[in-house]
Scaffold this motif. Structure first.
Motif, PDB file in Angstrom:
ATOM      1  N   LEU A 101       0.842  -1.204   0.000  1.00 31.89           N
ATOM      2  CA  LEU A 101       0.000   0.000   0.000  1.00 31.89           C
ATOM      3  C   LEU A 101       0.869   1.243   0.000  1.00 31.89           C
ATOM      4  O   LEU A 101       1.997   1.224   0.479  1.00 31.89           O
ATOM      5  N   GLN A 102       0.308   2.282  -0.605  1.00 34.90           N
ATOM      6  CA  GLN A 102       0.974   3.584  -0.520  1.00 34.90           C
ATOM      7  C   GLN A 102       0.032   4.564   0.176  1.00 34.90           C
ATOM      8  O   GLN A 102       0.133   4.809   1.356  1.00 34.90           O
ATOM      9  N   CYS A 103      -0.966   5.095  -0.555  1.00 34.81           N
ATOM     10  CA  CYS A 103      -1.873   6.040   0.116  1.00 34.81           C
ATOM     11  C   CYS A 103      -2.853   5.322   1.026  1.00 34.81           C
ATOM     12  O   CYS A 103      -3.389   5.892   1.967  1.00 34.81           O
ATOM     13  N   GLY A 104      -3.135   4.036   0.721  1.00 32.95           N
ATOM     14  CA  GLY A 104      -4.005   3.256   1.595  1.00 32.95           C
ATOM     15  C   GLY A 104      -5.479   3.350   1.295  1.00 32.95           C
ATOM     16  O   GLY A 104      -6.289   2.740   1.994  1.00 32.95           O
ATOM     17  N   PHE A 105      -5.849   4.089   0.258  1.00 33.60           N
ATOM     18  CA  PHE A 105      -7.296   4.239   0.023  1.00 33.60           C
ATOM     19  C   PHE A 105      -7.949   2.919  -0.385  1.00 33.60           C
ATOM     20  O   PHE A 105      -9.030   2.579   0.084  1.00 33.60           O
ATOM     21  N   CYS A 106      -7.252   2.171  -1.231  1.00 33.51           N
ATOM     22  CA  CYS A 106      -7.839   0.914  -1.718  1.00 33.51           C
ATOM     23  C   CYS A 106      -7.682  -0.225  -0.727  1.00 33.51           C
ATOM     24  O   CYS A 106      -8.296  -1.272  -0.866  1.00 33.51           O
ATOM     25  N   CYS A 138      -6.425   0.127  -7.634  1.00 38.19           N
ATOM     26  CA  CYS A 138      -5.391   0.807  -6.859  1.00 38.19           C
ATOM     27  C   CYS A 138      -4.683   1.781  -7.779  1.00 38.19           C
ATOM     28  O   CYS A 138      -4.169   1.381  -8.823  1.00 38.19           O
ATOM     29  N   ARG A 139      -4.657   3.054  -7.402  1.00 43.69           N
ATOM     30  CA  ARG A 139      -4.011   4.048  -8.265  1.00 43.69           C
ATOM     31  C   ARG A 139      -2.568   4.301  -7.886  1.00 43.69           C
ATOM     32  O   ARG A 139      -1.897   5.131  -8.485  1.00 43.69           O
ATOM     33  N   CYS A 140      -2.064   3.637  -6.843  1.00 39.03           N
ATOM     34  CA  CYS A 140      -0.695   3.921  -6.410  1.00 39.03           C
ATOM     35  C   CYS A 140       0.292   2.802  -6.710  1.00 39.03           C
ATOM     36  O   CYS A 140       1.319   3.024  -7.317  1.00 39.03           O
ATOM     37  N   THR A 141      -0.001   1.608  -6.240  1.00 38.42           N
ATOM     38  CA  THR A 141       1.066   0.605  -6.128  1.00 38.42           C
ATOM     39  C   THR A 141       1.460  -0.068  -7.428  1.00 38.42           C
ATOM     40  O   THR A 141       2.529  -0.664  -7.502  1.00 38.42           O
TER      41      THR A 141
HETATM   42  S1  FES Z   1      -2.521   2.434  -2.209  1.00 30.56           S
HETATM   43 FE1  FES Z   1      -3.344   4.237  -3.035  1.00 30.56          FE
HETATM   44  S2  FES Z   1      -4.978   3.496  -4.183  1.00 30.56           S
HETATM   45 FE2  FES Z   1      -4.013   1.689  -3.596  1.00 30.56          FE
END
Ligand code: FES
Ligand SMILES: Cc1cc2nc3c(=O)[nH]c(=O)nc-3n(C[C@H](O)[C@H](O)[C@H](O)COP(=O)(O)OP(=O)(O)OC[C@H]3O[C@@H](n4cnc5c(N)ncnc54)[C@H](O)[C@@H]3O)c2cc1C
Ligand code: FES
Lengths: 161, 287
Positions: A101-106, A138-141
């Motif tokens: 995870l990065q931002c953790g939203f998903c 997931c928009r980050c990982t």
């Molecule tokens: S960790 Fe940011 S959307 Fe998945």
């Protein structure tokens, strides 16, 4: 006049009795009435997967269910995955280790989906995992860390590590 | 993104659900909610009454009666995929459901909801067209049966009165030796198909004795490729024969939308018919 009903729901093992307006989604109920803000609402039309919770053992979208429909049922949210003493679930541990995870939203939706998935598929291939999270955006990982974490968690949960 | 206020009803029998439909104007049935809830959240539909079928008894599950599979409208997609009768008698159904949404949505979606929503590219209507399924609906005056070919009236409009409920879907399954193939093309796994094809084949002594080819997504509702089905009868079950069907599929009447032209859909239909038939041919006499 709002249409209000009284419901009884077990959430993360705790019984709740609450009054809800019938148009309230299960996701909004968890966040707003119970203060369980771990469940995230992204799209509110079923495509992002962030709101996934476990209802009577099965992963479902909490934005596509009414809170009244959970009356008499059992819900597990991301808050309910860790153990009694707060020790992380093996999947959470693996997410942490593999940078899942990065931002953790998903993340709440990924974890609830994959916990239900691993119960039914204790020994998944990388492809199986990618298919399982095809409905979780997931928009980050870039998903790689999530897949690695799940592969490792499957091994740990089967006592193979 | 929140539904407008409505009154929620929780009937326990199909009769109660029908009388609620009949006695309330602007009422909507809620099945799996995987299409209706998004439309409520976006306020594309603003019903005064929502009638939940999730606690109605007697309209789910699969039974086998005289070579007919009878499927309750509230049977969920995940349960169809796991059902032993479905897996043995109509294995094309689980194969196609792999393409429908994601496991979390399949845990809620029902076969009845999919047939009533009637998205042009939805997989279950495409399959029910291939099987010439019969749909049983219940209204205040009793039940009626509708052959699938008469089910779609227009774009996403089923042959269902406002006070009627779909309760059952039934179809005659094919011989144990039949071959089957489901193929679709979508931009992402789990999305609605651009074009989907279901093919069923029976072969005797190397020659095709029976064929059904159903195409979803090309037009506003699933279409049977009757001309090709007829052309295949008596021909050898091989790739040259399937090419004949694929050529006919390429001519199929198709729609254009903002993303995909009708020519592109026709090309897809040809390719997917070929692939689905090859798969079906390879699986004939598999048992
Ligand atoms: S960790 Fe940011 S959307 Fe998945
Ligand atoms: C992320 C996502 C991806 C999806 N991908 C696909 C896909 O690839 N392919 C696909 O085919 N579908 C897909 N779907 C849609 C899914 O299959 C729908 O759930 C299905 O089309 C509707 O079934 P439901 O049981 O959820 O019905 P609901 O959403 O509850 O109802 C749909 C409509 O049918 C009516 N209705 C339902 N049951 C009855 C009944 N018994 N009698 C009378 N009227 C009834 C309702 O009033 C409503 O108008 C997807 C959904 C989501 C959220
Ligand atoms: S918020 Fe439920 S799927 Fe996106």
């Amino acid at each position: 006049m709002p249409d209000i009903r009284e419901i009884q729901v077990s959430v993360n093992g705790e019984d709740h009795s609450a009054k809800v307006e019938t148009r309230t989604s299960l996701g909004d109920f968890l966040r707003q009435n119970l203060g369980l803000t771990g469940t995230h609402l992204g799209c509110e039309h079923g495509v992002c997967g962030a709101c996934t919770v476990i209802l009577d053992g099965e992963a479902v979208r909490s934005c596509l269910m009414l809170a009244v429909q959970a009356n008499g049922h059992e819900v597990t949210t991301v808050e309910g995955l860790a153990g009694e003493e707060g020790e992380l679930h093996p999947l959470q541990e693996a997410f942490w280790k593999h940078h899942g995870l990065q931002c953790g939203f998903c993340t709440p939706g990924m974890l609830t989906s994959l916990v239900a998935f691993l119960r039914d598929n204790p020994n998944p291939s990388e492809r199986d995992i990618r298919e399982a999270i095809s409905g979780n955006i997931c928009r980050c990982t870039g998903y790689q860390g999530i897949v690695d974490a799940t592969l490792e968690a499957a091994k740990v949960m089967q006592g193979r590590v | 993104m929140k539904p407008a206020p409505f009154i929620y009803h929780n009937p326990l029998t199909p009769e109660d659900a029908v009388s609620l439909l009949a006695s309330n104007e602007e009422a909507k049935i809620l099945a799996g909610g995987q299409s209706l809830m998004p439309m409520l959240n976006m306020r594309f539909v603003v019903p005064d009454h929502v009638i939940d079928l999730n606690n109605v008894t007697g309209i789910d599950g699969v039974t086998n009666r005289d070579n007919l599979l009878e499927i309750g409208a509230m049977t969920r997609q995940c349960d169809l995929m796991a059902n032993d009768l479905v897996k043995s008698k109509a294995p094309i159904i689980p194969e196609a459901l792999e393409h429908v949404g994601h496991f979390q949505t399949r845990n809620r979606c029902t076969i009845g909801g999919s047939l009533c929503h009637l998205d042009p590219a939805a997989e279950l209507p495409c399959l029910m067209a291939a099987y010439d399924a019969n749909l049983t609906v219940q209204g205040p005056e009793g039940q009626r049966e509708i052959p699938f070919i008469e089910w779609p009236l227009a774009y996403m409009i089923p042959n269902l009165a406002p006070d009627e409920l779909l309760t059952k879907i039934s179809f005659r399954y094919w011989s144990l030796n039949h071959g089957f193939g489901f193929e679709e093309f979508a931009r992402r796994h789990g999305d609605f198909a651009i074009v989907a094809v279901a093919a069923l084949l029976e072969v005797d002594d190397g020659k095709i004795t029976r064929a059904a080819i159903s195409i979803g997504g090309a037009n506003i509702s699933p279409v049977r490729l009757v001309k090709a089905e007829e052309a295949l009868i008596g021909m050898l079950a091989n790739e040259d024969t399937y090419k004949v069907a694929a050529d006919i599929a390429q001519e199929i009447e198709s729609i254009s939308d903002a993303y995909v032209t009708s020519q592109y859909r026709q090309r897809l239909a040809g390719t997917l018919v070929q692939r689905a038939l090859v798969k079906a041919g390879d699986r004939v006499n598999r048992s």
